[in-house]
Design a protein around this motif. Structure first.
Motif, PDB file in Angstrom:
ATOM      1  N   SER A   1       0.821  -1.243   0.105  1.00 25.26           N
ATOM      2  CA  SER A   1       0.023   0.048   0.101  1.00 25.26           C
ATOM      3  C   SER A   1       0.896   1.268   0.011  1.00 25.26           C
ATOM      4  O   SER A   1       0.360   2.340  -0.333  1.00 25.26           O
TER       5      SER A   1
ATOM      6  N   LEU B   1       0.798   3.126  -3.136  1.00 20.62           N
ATOM      7  CA  LEU B   1      -0.232   4.297  -3.564  1.00 20.62           C
ATOM      8  C   LEU B   1      -0.074   5.445  -2.944  1.00 20.62           C
ATOM      9  O   LEU B   1      -0.186   6.437  -3.661  1.00 20.62           O
TER      10      LEU B   1
ATOM     11  N   VAL C   1       0.020   8.829  -5.125  1.00 21.31           N
ATOM     12  CA  VAL C   1      -0.472   9.982  -4.809  1.00 21.31           C
ATOM     13  C   VAL C   1       0.327  11.241  -4.657  1.00 21.31           C
ATOM     14  O   VAL C   1      -0.217  12.337  -5.185  1.00 21.31           O
TER      15      VAL C   1
ATOM     16  N   ALA D   1      -4.383   7.047   1.338  1.00 22.35           N
ATOM     17  CA  ALA D   1      -3.240   6.284   1.259  1.00 22.35           C
ATOM     18  C   ALA D   1      -2.246   6.230   2.691  1.00 22.35           C
ATOM     19  O   ALA D   1      -1.917   5.077   2.884  1.00 22.35           O
TER      20      ALA D   1
ATOM     21  N   THR E   1      -1.313   2.678   5.254  1.00 21.29           N
ATOM     22  CA  THR E   1      -0.063   2.454   5.285  1.00 21.29           C
ATOM     23  C   THR E   1       0.194   1.408   6.702  1.00 21.29           C
ATOM     24  O   THR E   1      -0.088   1.841   7.453  1.00 21.29           O
TER      25      THR E   1
END
Length: 228
Positions: free
Chosen positions: A89, A92, A96, A144, A148
């Motif tokens: 993740s 991501l 972003v 995001a 995390t």
């Protein structure tokens, strides 16, 4: 983690205490993101504050979703060291950050192009649709950051796995709100204030400052992907 569960007893007490502790000690990364974003996008103290609120709402929403999924699965969907369904993740978050930097550059060039036209004012004042679109990077960044992997999140998702979906929803809501009570709210609001001062006192350098903010986002997003 079992020792922590035994120590706190009630998941909701754990959510408050761990959330508050994490909010005040682990918010440095999100603080850097938000202050840089606000300095490059906003020009008002109030707007700086609401930018932080948009970011935090995205983070809380994704935490609730993760808690509900963990409840249905009966196990923590993510822990401190692993990924979500085999997907890292953190990537991501990098994406972003890159998209946010590109969006800032797009805004700079669009504003320059627009302000060369006579209809400039009508396109940029009180446009609700543009305001919604403008805050999408903040919501995405909050989501995001919220997914995390970290130890406090792993503990809360382990609690969620033992609860019903509804209770897991409330648990992660409490954790998300507690986790959001941090200095980042103050720093974000201050960033809006100083950005407003810059718009008034050094307007000729605003595009340069915004460009630097965009470049920072792209660099911090690309760098972790390159060094892997």
């Amino acid at each position: 983690m079992e020792n922590i569960i035994a120590q706190y007893g009630s998941p909701f007490i754990a959510a408050i205490l761990i959330g508050l502790g994490c909010g005040f000690s682990c918010g440095s990364t999100s603080t850097i993101f938000l202050t840089t974003y606000i300095m490059g996008n906003e020009n008002d103290t109030k707007k700086g504050f609401f930018s932080v609120m948009h970011f935090l709402s995205g983070k809380i929403i994704v935490m609730i979703i993760l808690g509900i999924i963990s409840s249905f699965m009966g196990t923590a969907i993510i822990n401190e060291y692993t990924t979500i369904g085999g997907f890292n993740s953190k990537i991501l978050l990098n994406i972003v950050e890159i998209v946010t930097g590109i969006a800032i550059f797009y805004k700079i060039f669009k504003k320059k192009s627009c302000c060369n036209k006579k209809s400039c004012g009508k396109n940029f004042i009180n446009n609700k649709k543009e305001n919604i679109i403008k805050h999408i990077p903040l919501w995405l960044a909050g989501m995001a950051y919220g997914m995390t992997p970290c130890y406090p999140l792993a503990v809360m998702l382990l609690f969620s796995a033992t609860l019903s979906p509804l209770n897991a929803c409330f648990l992660m809501l409490v954790f998300g709100i507690s986790n959001s009570i941090s200095p980042v709210i103050i720093y974000g609001t201050m960033a809006g204030y100083f950005s407003k001062k810059m718009y008034k006192e050094i307007p000729q350098y605003i595009h340069l400052i915004q460009g630097m903010a965009g470049a920072v986002f792209i660099l911090i997003g690309v760098y972790p992907l390159i060094i892997k």
